[in-house]
Design a protein around this motif. Sequence first.
Motif, PDB file in Angstrom:
ATOM      1  N   ALA A 170       0.838  -1.193   0.000  1.00 55.90           N
ATOM      2  CA  ALA A 170       0.000   0.000   0.000  1.00 55.90           C
ATOM      3  C   ALA A 170       0.876   1.247   0.000  1.00 55.90           C
ATOM      4  CB  ALA A 170      -0.914   0.003   1.217  1.00 55.90           C
TER       5      ALA A 170
ATOM      6  N   PHE B 245      -2.098   0.936  -4.387  1.00 56.74           N
ATOM      7  CA  PHE B 245      -3.263   0.285  -4.972  1.00 56.74           C
ATOM      8  C   PHE B 245      -3.825   1.170  -6.075  1.00 56.74           C
ATOM      9  CE2 PHE B 245      -2.990  -1.742  -0.845  1.00 56.74           C
ATOM     10  CZ  PHE B 245      -3.273  -3.060  -1.153  1.00 56.74           C
TER      11      PHE B 245
ATOM     12  N   TRP C  92      -6.294   1.648  -9.254  1.00 53.57           N
ATOM     13  CA  TRP C  92      -7.480   1.074  -9.879  1.00 53.57           C
ATOM     14  C   TRP C  92      -7.887   1.935 -11.045  1.00 53.57           C
ATOM     15  CZ3 TRP C  92      -9.445  -3.515  -9.654  1.00 53.57           C
ATOM     16  CH2 TRP C  92     -10.674  -3.741 -10.253  1.00 53.57           C
TER      17      TRP C  92
ATOM     18  N   ALA D 159      -6.168  -1.537 -12.480  1.00 53.39           N
ATOM     19  CA  ALA D 159      -4.796  -1.995 -12.651  1.00 53.39           C
ATOM     20  C   ALA D 159      -4.530  -2.177 -14.137  1.00 53.39           C
ATOM     21  CB  ALA D 159      -4.581  -3.303 -11.911  1.00 53.39           C
TER      22      ALA D 159
ATOM     23  N   GLN E 274       0.688  -4.089 -11.397  1.00 57.21           N
ATOM     24  CA  GLN E 274      -0.256  -3.306 -10.598  1.00 57.21           C
ATOM     25  C   GLN E 274      -1.355  -4.177  -9.995  1.00 57.21           C
ATOM     26  OE1 GLN E 274      -1.496  -0.284 -13.364  1.00 57.21           O
ATOM     27  NE2 GLN E 274       0.028   1.167 -12.596  1.00 57.21           N
ATOM     28  N   THR E 275      -1.525  -5.384 -10.476  1.00 58.19           N
ATOM     29  CA  THR E 275      -2.507  -6.286  -9.881  1.00 58.19           C
ATOM     30  C   THR E 275      -1.968  -6.956  -8.627  1.00 58.19           C
ATOM     31  OG1 THR E 275      -1.806  -8.186 -11.215  1.00 58.19           O
ATOM     32  CG2 THR E 275      -3.560  -6.803 -12.123  1.00 58.19           C
TER      33      THR E 275
ATOM     34  N   PRO F 218      -0.651  -5.901  -5.640  1.00 58.81           N
ATOM     35  CA  PRO F 218      -1.208  -5.527  -4.333  1.00 58.81           C
ATOM     36  C   PRO F 218      -2.649  -5.997  -4.132  1.00 58.81           C
ATOM     37  CG  PRO F 218      -0.056  -3.666  -5.299  1.00 58.81           C
ATOM     38  CD  PRO F 218      -0.135  -4.727  -6.353  1.00 58.81           C
ATOM     39  N   TRP F 219      -3.431  -5.969  -5.196  1.00 55.75           N
ATOM     40  CA  TRP F 219      -4.819  -6.418  -5.086  1.00 55.75           C
ATOM     41  C   TRP F 219      -4.893  -7.925  -4.840  1.00 55.75           C
ATOM     42  CZ3 TRP F 219      -8.270  -2.860  -4.284  1.00 55.75           C
ATOM     43  CH2 TRP F 219      -8.048  -1.580  -4.761  1.00 55.75           C
TER      44      TRP F 219
ATOM     45  N   LEU G 205      -3.912  -8.545  -1.250  1.00 57.54           N
ATOM     46  CA  LEU G 205      -5.018  -8.155  -0.367  1.00 57.54           C
ATOM     47  C   LEU G 205      -6.135  -9.197  -0.396  1.00 57.54           C
ATOM     48  CD1 LEU G 205      -6.341  -6.032   1.494  1.00 57.54           C
ATOM     49  CD2 LEU G 205      -7.264  -4.973  -0.569  1.00 57.54           C
TER      50      LEU G 205
END
Length: 189
Positions: A47, A52, A54, A56, A61-62, A64-65, A68
């Motif tokens: 984070a 994060f 959005w 992504a 970039q995906t 961290p998602w 989580l």
Amino acid sequence: MSFLQHPAFQSLVLPLLLAVAGIALLRWAGTRWSSLGAALGLVLAMAFWPGFDWPASSRAQTLPWIALAGLVVAALAVALKAPGTQVLGRRSGFLVTALITALAVALAVWAALGGSLLLAQLALMVGSVAGVASLWAWRSASVTPASLLPLLLAGLTIAYAQASLAPTAPDARGEAAEQDDPYYTPKWK
């Protein structure tokens, strides 16, 4: 470049400190919950950097998602006392987390040699928190298989992103042409 923006701090020190803090914080909730501290440290470090975003727009970039989502699934499994949330023994917990640490470091080397410094930094983040989980497993024998889900998902996502990088085509002399890292955009000041 400030100390907080240094790649070594972002990929090694910050995740390590956040994982230790997460384990210390969750230790009071019980042994099943304390093993989620390393994954919580990983999500909090992601984070902070890379953040994060959005929607992504790249595979990196995906990450961290995905970490989580893995943490949420692992927390639900621990809360519901699902299978796979029993605490592993000291020896098996240490071996599993040490293996994840070694694989994450090897993934970081592969990404760095493969041309993506961002993926190498992200893999070092996973390796750093896995190292904390390994020390915690050795010290207190309180690692559950479910708590390792976010680390494994993050590692697999990094491996997929690194494997999907297109190799550079050789030029007329037969040497590979230099190509910039498609994921890494430094913020120079």
